[in-house]
Design an enzyme around this catalytic site. Sequence first.
Site, PDB file in Angstrom:
ATOM      1  N   ARG B 123       0.811  -1.224   0.000  1.00 53.08           N
ATOM      2  CA  ARG B 123       0.000   0.000   0.000  1.00 53.08           C
ATOM      3  C   ARG B 123       0.842   1.271   0.000  1.00 53.08           C
ATOM      4  NH1 ARG B 123      -2.838  -3.148   3.779  1.00 53.08           N
ATOM      5  NH2 ARG B 123      -4.695  -4.101   2.860  1.00 53.08           N
ATOM      6  N   LYS B 144       2.804  11.331 -11.238  1.00 52.61           N
ATOM      7  CA  LYS B 144       1.909  10.422 -11.950  1.00 52.61           C
ATOM      8  C   LYS B 144       2.655   9.142 -12.273  1.00 52.61           C
ATOM      9  CE  LYS B 144      -1.176  13.352 -14.669  1.00 52.61           C
ATOM     10  NZ  LYS B 144      -1.617  13.410 -16.094  1.00 52.61           N
ATOM     11  N   GLU B 186       9.583  17.619 -25.434  1.00 56.62           N
ATOM     12  CA  GLU B 186       8.891  17.998 -24.190  1.00 56.62           C
ATOM     13  C   GLU B 186       9.551  19.223 -23.561  1.00 56.62           C
ATOM     14  OE1 GLU B 186       6.049  16.775 -22.946  1.00 56.62           O
ATOM     15  OE2 GLU B 186       5.897  14.661 -23.514  1.00 56.62           O
ATOM     16  N   LYS B 228       7.536  22.406 -15.190  1.00 58.31           N
ATOM     17  CA  LYS B 228       6.593  21.350 -14.818  1.00 58.31           C
ATOM     18  C   LYS B 228       6.321  21.387 -13.313  1.00 58.31           C
ATOM     19  CE  LYS B 228       4.681  16.977 -15.310  1.00 58.31           C
ATOM     20  NZ  LYS B 228       4.765  15.639 -15.903  1.00 58.31           N
ATOM     21  N   GLU B 238      -4.467  17.530 -10.827  1.00 57.86           N
ATOM     22  CA  GLU B 238      -4.927  17.712 -12.199  1.00 57.86           C
ATOM     23  C   GLU B 238      -6.375  18.161 -12.290  1.00 57.86           C
ATOM     24  OE1 GLU B 238      -4.890  14.261 -14.796  1.00 57.86           O
ATOM     25  OE2 GLU B 238      -3.558  15.366 -16.061  1.00 57.86           O
ATOM     26  N   ARG B 242      -3.066  22.109 -14.596  1.00 58.43           N
ATOM     27  CA  ARG B 242      -2.202  21.044 -15.090  1.00 58.43           C
ATOM     28  C   ARG B 242      -2.496  20.677 -16.539  1.00 58.43           C
ATOM     29  NH1 ARG B 242       0.185  16.289 -11.203  1.00 58.43           N
ATOM     30  NH2 ARG B 242       1.285  15.197 -12.835  1.00 58.43           N
ATOM     31  N   ASN B 246      -0.624  19.661 -21.527  1.00 53.26           N
ATOM     32  CA  ASN B 246      -1.051  18.877 -22.685  1.00 53.26           C
ATOM     33  C   ASN B 246      -0.896  19.602 -24.009  1.00 53.26           C
ATOM     34  OD1 ASN B 246      -1.658  16.470 -21.424  1.00 53.26           O
ATOM     35  ND2 ASN B 246      -3.665  17.222 -20.763  1.00 53.26           N
ATOM     36  N   HIS B 249      -0.551  17.586 -27.139  1.00 54.08           N
ATOM     37  CA  HIS B 249      -0.861  16.199 -26.801  1.00 54.08           C
ATOM     38  C   HIS B 249      -2.212  15.719 -27.318  1.00 54.08           C
ATOM     39  CE1 HIS B 249       2.700  16.521 -24.358  1.00 54.08           C
ATOM     40  NE2 HIS B 249       2.571  15.279 -23.914  1.00 54.08           N
ATOM     41  N   HIS B 253      -1.412  12.455 -28.979  1.00 53.36           N
ATOM     42  CA  HIS B 253      -1.900  11.151 -28.518  1.00 53.36           C
ATOM     43  C   HIS B 253      -2.679  10.434 -29.615  1.00 53.36           C
ATOM     44  CE1 HIS B 253      -1.704  12.272 -23.967  1.00 53.36           C
ATOM     45  NE2 HIS B 253      -0.615  11.646 -24.366  1.00 53.36           N
ATOM     46  N   HIS B 266       6.828   9.425 -28.831  1.00 54.86           N
ATOM     47  CA  HIS B 266       5.943  10.376 -28.167  1.00 54.86           C
ATOM     48  C   HIS B 266       6.316  11.819 -28.490  1.00 54.86           C
ATOM     49  CE1 HIS B 266       3.250  11.993 -25.171  1.00 54.86           C
ATOM     50  NE2 HIS B 266       4.244  12.615 -24.579  1.00 54.86           N
TER      51      HIS B 266
HETATM   52  N1  NAD Z   1       4.451   9.990 -15.511  1.00 53.37           N
HETATM   53  C1  NAD Z   1       4.419  11.024 -16.308  1.00 53.37           C
HETATM   54  O1  NAD Z   1       4.092  12.136 -15.903  1.00 53.37           O
HETATM   55  C2  NAD Z   1       4.821  10.857 -17.746  1.00 53.37           C
HETATM   56  C3  NAD Z   1       5.025  11.962 -18.551  1.00 53.37           C
HETATM   57  C4  NAD Z   1       5.437  11.736 -19.868  1.00 53.37           C
HETATM   58  C5  NAD Z   1       5.639  10.456 -20.335  1.00 53.37           C
HETATM   59  N2  NAD Z   1       5.406   9.403 -19.507  1.00 53.37           N
HETATM   60  C6  NAD Z   1       5.627   8.034 -19.956  1.00 53.37           C
HETATM   61  O2  NAD Z   1       7.013   7.886 -20.255  1.00 53.37           O
HETATM   62  C7  NAD Z   1       7.164   6.880 -21.248  1.00 53.37           C
HETATM   63  C8  NAD Z   1       8.114   7.394 -22.278  1.00 53.37           C
HETATM   64  O3  NAD Z   1       9.320   7.725 -21.625  1.00 53.37           O
HETATM   65  P1  NAD Z   1      10.714   7.571 -22.351  1.00 53.37           P
HETATM   66  O4  NAD Z   1      10.663   8.279 -23.639  1.00 53.37           O
HETATM   67  O5  NAD Z   1      11.757   7.915 -21.355  1.00 53.37           O
HETATM   68  O6  NAD Z   1      10.672   6.024 -22.728  1.00 53.37           O
HETATM   69  P2  NAD Z   1      11.532   4.767 -22.322  1.00 53.37           P
HETATM   70  O7  NAD Z   1      11.684   4.650 -20.873  1.00 53.37           O
HETATM   71  O8  NAD Z   1      10.925   3.618 -23.020  1.00 53.37           O
HETATM   72  O9  NAD Z   1      12.965   5.079 -22.981  1.00 53.37           O
HETATM   73  C9  NAD Z   1      13.077   5.099 -24.370  1.00 53.37           C
HETATM   74  C10 NAD Z   1      14.060   4.016 -24.853  1.00 53.37           C
HETATM   75  O10 NAD Z   1      15.382   4.401 -24.523  1.00 53.37           O
HETATM   76  C11 NAD Z   1      16.018   3.406 -23.748  1.00 53.37           C
HETATM   77  N3  NAD Z   1      16.878   4.123 -22.816  1.00 53.37           N
HETATM   78  C12 NAD Z   1      16.490   4.855 -21.767  1.00 53.37           C
HETATM   79  N4  NAD Z   1      17.541   5.468 -21.215  1.00 53.37           N
HETATM   80  C13 NAD Z   1      18.631   5.109 -21.936  1.00 53.37           C
HETATM   81  C14 NAD Z   1      19.996   5.431 -21.860  1.00 53.37           C
HETATM   82  N5  NAD Z   1      20.453   6.313 -20.953  1.00 53.37           N
HETATM   83  N6  NAD Z   1      20.849   4.855 -22.717  1.00 53.37           N
HETATM   84  C15 NAD Z   1      20.373   3.995 -23.660  1.00 53.37           C
HETATM   85  N7  NAD Z   1      19.081   3.680 -23.808  1.00 53.37           N
HETATM   86  C16 NAD Z   1      18.219   4.234 -22.942  1.00 53.37           C
HETATM   87  C17 NAD Z   1      14.907   2.650 -23.118  1.00 53.37           C
HETATM   88  O11 NAD Z   1      15.308   1.351 -22.779  1.00 53.37           O
HETATM   89  C18 NAD Z   1      13.850   2.674 -24.215  1.00 53.37           C
HETATM   90  O12 NAD Z   1      14.123   1.664 -25.139  1.00 53.37           O
HETATM   91  C19 NAD Z   1       5.785   6.569 -21.764  1.00 53.37           C
HETATM   92  O13 NAD Z   1       5.369   5.334 -21.239  1.00 53.37           O
HETATM   93  C20 NAD Z   1       4.924   7.697 -21.239  1.00 53.37           C
HETATM   94  O14 NAD Z   1       3.596   7.292 -20.982  1.00 53.37           O
HETATM   95  C21 NAD Z   1       5.013   9.586 -18.243  1.00 53.37           C
HETATM   96 ZN    ZN Z   2       4.178  14.172 -23.208  1.00 54.20          ZN
END
Ligand code: NAD
Ligand code: ZN
Lengths: 364, 364
Positions: B123, B144, B186, B228, B238, B242, B246, B249, B253, B266
């Site tokens: 929890r 989030k 971003e 942010k 949100e 917040r 977007n 987005h 999306h 993305h």
């Molecule tokens: N929680 C939030 O507020 C929020 C905001 C935006 C996006 N997200 C989420 O984040 C995700 C996208 O994040 P991302 O773009 O970081 O994706 P990711 O974590 O999948 O990383 C992208 C790719 O790069 C690789 N990678 C990461 N760091 C590396 C490094 N230092 N060296 C080599 N390879 C590396 C990963 O293994 C992956 O294949 C989505 O699932 C999205 O929904 C969440």
């Molecule tokens: Zn985004």
Amino acid sequence: MKQLTVELGERSYPIYIGDGLLSRAAELFERHGIGKGSPLLVVTDTAVGPHYLAALTEALQSGGYRVATHTVEAGEKSKSLEMLDAIVATALEAGLDRKSTIVALGGGVVGDLAGFAAASFMRGVRFVQVPTTILAHDSSVGGKVAVNHRLAKNIIGAFHQPELVLYDTATLLTLPPREVRSGLAEMVKHGLIWNASFVDWLDANAPKLLALDPEALQYGLYEGCKVKAHVVAADEREDDLRAILNLGHTIGHALEAVAGYGELLHGEAIAIGMVGAAKLAGRLGYASEIYDVTKRLLKRFELPVQLPAHLDTDAIMAAMSHDKKFKEGRMVFIVPTAIGKVEINKSVQADWVREIVDELKGES
Amino acid sequence: MKQLTVELGERSYPIYIGDGLLSRAAELFERHGIGKGSPLLVVTDTAVGPHYLAALTEALQSGGYRVATHTVEAGEKSKSLEMLDAIVATALEAGLDRKSTIVALGGGVVGDLAGFAAASFMRGVRFVQVPTTILAHDSSVGGKVAVNHRLAKNIIGAFHQPELVLYDTATLLTLPPREVRSGLAEMVKHGLIWNASFVDWLDANAPKLLALDPEALQYGLYEGCKVKAHVVAADEREDDLRAILNLGHTIGHALEAVAGYGELLHGEAIAIGMVGAAKLAGRLGYASEIYDVTKRLLKRFELPVQLPAHLDTDAIMAAMSHDKKFKEGRMVFIVPTAIGKVEINKSVQADWVREIVDELKGES
Ligand SMILES: NC(=O)c1ccc[n+]([C@@H]2O[C@H](COP(=O)([O-])OP(=O)(O)OC[C@H]3O[C@@H](n4cnc5c(N)ncnc54)[C@H](O)[C@@H]3O)[C@@H](O)[C@H]2O)c1
Ligand SMILES: [Zn+2]
Ligand SMILES: NC(=O)c1ccc[n+]([C@@H]2O[C@H](COP(=O)([O-])OP(=O)(O)OC[C@H]3O[C@@H](n4cnc5c(N)ncnc54)[C@H](O)[C@@H]3O)[C@@H](O)[C@H]2O)c1
Ligand SMILES: [Zn+2]
């Protein structure tokens, strides 16, 4: 109808307890801010649904709510991530959104599962509990929701308080008698940890409660919820005081784990555990009355006081140590110090507990 | 090293950004109350682990921490309840308890997954983010966390703030260039919604950022996180403000959904979306400079501005309506009103958006 409030600041919520409350669902939902713009999802199980799902759904619909439903298999196994996944699919297909509410119609299993769905769907939507077991007077207060993992019970969850609890004592009439008794064990626990006059009342009213007399049920559930609500209000996130709710549960959980779920219902296991705690009280020098009253009360409720002899003491002790309550031969134990009072004793000798486990096998 | 604080009352936490911070993990963990009495669990993925898991683990161990690890497949697919289940198994086997901390070493995928594990294991246990992508400057602020369901992304989750974020810019050197550019989208967004002088700086420093210059990265990540953090501090759950995060987005999306994950990253999808939002600004009578600057900036970062022509406009519009932003031909849209400023426009004509989607296919 009786009503009490669980005091948690801006997350405070009411519990309504009464005979025939299902039919008033729409009015009470509305009173507590459950909007009609977004669909509701009622989650229930295969034992409860056939009796009460239509009644609840119709009561809500006739009050102007849109209602989707999801039914899981009755039983502890449904408290799983797989069922969470299935509930989320239903929620999405039914068009639930962030203003929707998830409603649990059932016992502690449905409450914990639907509650975790409400806590995590879209990062949290509103939640209403409609408990249909006596045990659920315990599980519907405190906001603990969770599913099980194959390696541990209740290990994936959240704290998520409902908007309201709607307790219709009429639904208890179909509850299997063994489940009735099991739920009453938690009611006894609430008396023993907090309220000596409630213990007296329980003693006098055991036959009525066992017969599901509506007025007795109303009062008993009300007082039981009140104790739990009081403890939870003082300690929402389980830092300290909340531990007293575990009277009987240290041994009880170990028995459930060793017996395999099913042989002992939760309330049966903690009944034996409460006898164990009362014995410990005696060893620690507290009044012998504690043991006498505890045992008599449990017998009045036709609950077991004897630990099944075939359960291995080593295995029971191992299960307790798994519970992280051990440190160098000492363990944390909730010990009654009088009727209606307990202490959190952090250095009970584990070898005393072992002796008590053995003694409990000869209890009668 | 740069440092900022996300101001969330008693859940406030620091973000450290610097070159080579992994080696200081133990010191910074200790400074922020991560105890050594209970084991930590570091979650990473198969692309990040080989580069940095040993370094982080050794840094923590040499500071006296006990560390268990769990590696998931790289990629969005790992944001699932199945992986949550697997992480919980590792956590239990490693003896994690309620005082333990789960650490995310990776990008947004690992952050969201490990974060939800931290939110729900027992929890809720403590959580630390060690982001290794540029995009994660976004995902590591705001609390989030979530996993995906086959029917919807990020639909099962929680708000769970970390104890601290430890951003080692040196880890970005191994990030594939396309992921670098995607993450920078971003960063551009954070400038466009809030801070015109940061937009100027981004324009001037695009080549340095693309070349992963440590000082430029530090500054850019710092300013991006600051925007942010500011928005999140004003609106943690949100409700309103917040939504400005977007920008780009709504279309973005929809493009990701229609293209199938993989064709567009993305950041690429939201780059196109931001061009769309800038076009909309023009239609609504805001300065044409918005469109010019937005587009030039995205091109400086080698991000796409043209919507792939083979993506069906009807499908894109349908994906947007699924997003619940539609009401009777009107939709909610984040529209820039100047460089560094946006509005939440709740009645944008859906047919304008459709026209813009078509126009974006001819953008260059
Ligand atoms: N929680 C939030 O507020 C929020 C905001 C935006 C996006 N997200 C989420 O984040 C995700 C996208 O994040 P991302 O773009 O970081 O994706 P990711 O974590 O999948 O990383 C992208 C790719 O790069 C690789 N990678 C990461 N760091 C590396 C490094 N230092 N060296 C080599 N390879 C590396 C990963 O293994 C992956 O294949 C989505 O699932 C999205 O929904 C969440
Ligand atoms: Zn985004
Ligand atoms: N969240 C908490 O604070 C908390 C506290 C205590 C227990 N629990 C959890 O509660 C669960 C046990 O609760 P429970 O004893 O209510 O179990 P339950 O929900 O499984 O109900 C017991 C059985 O009775 C059936 N049933 C329920 N209501 C009925 C009715 N009115 N008529 C006919 N059949 C009915 C159920 O289908 C089930 O087969 C456990 O999973 C336990 O972990 C949670
Ligand atoms: Zn119990």
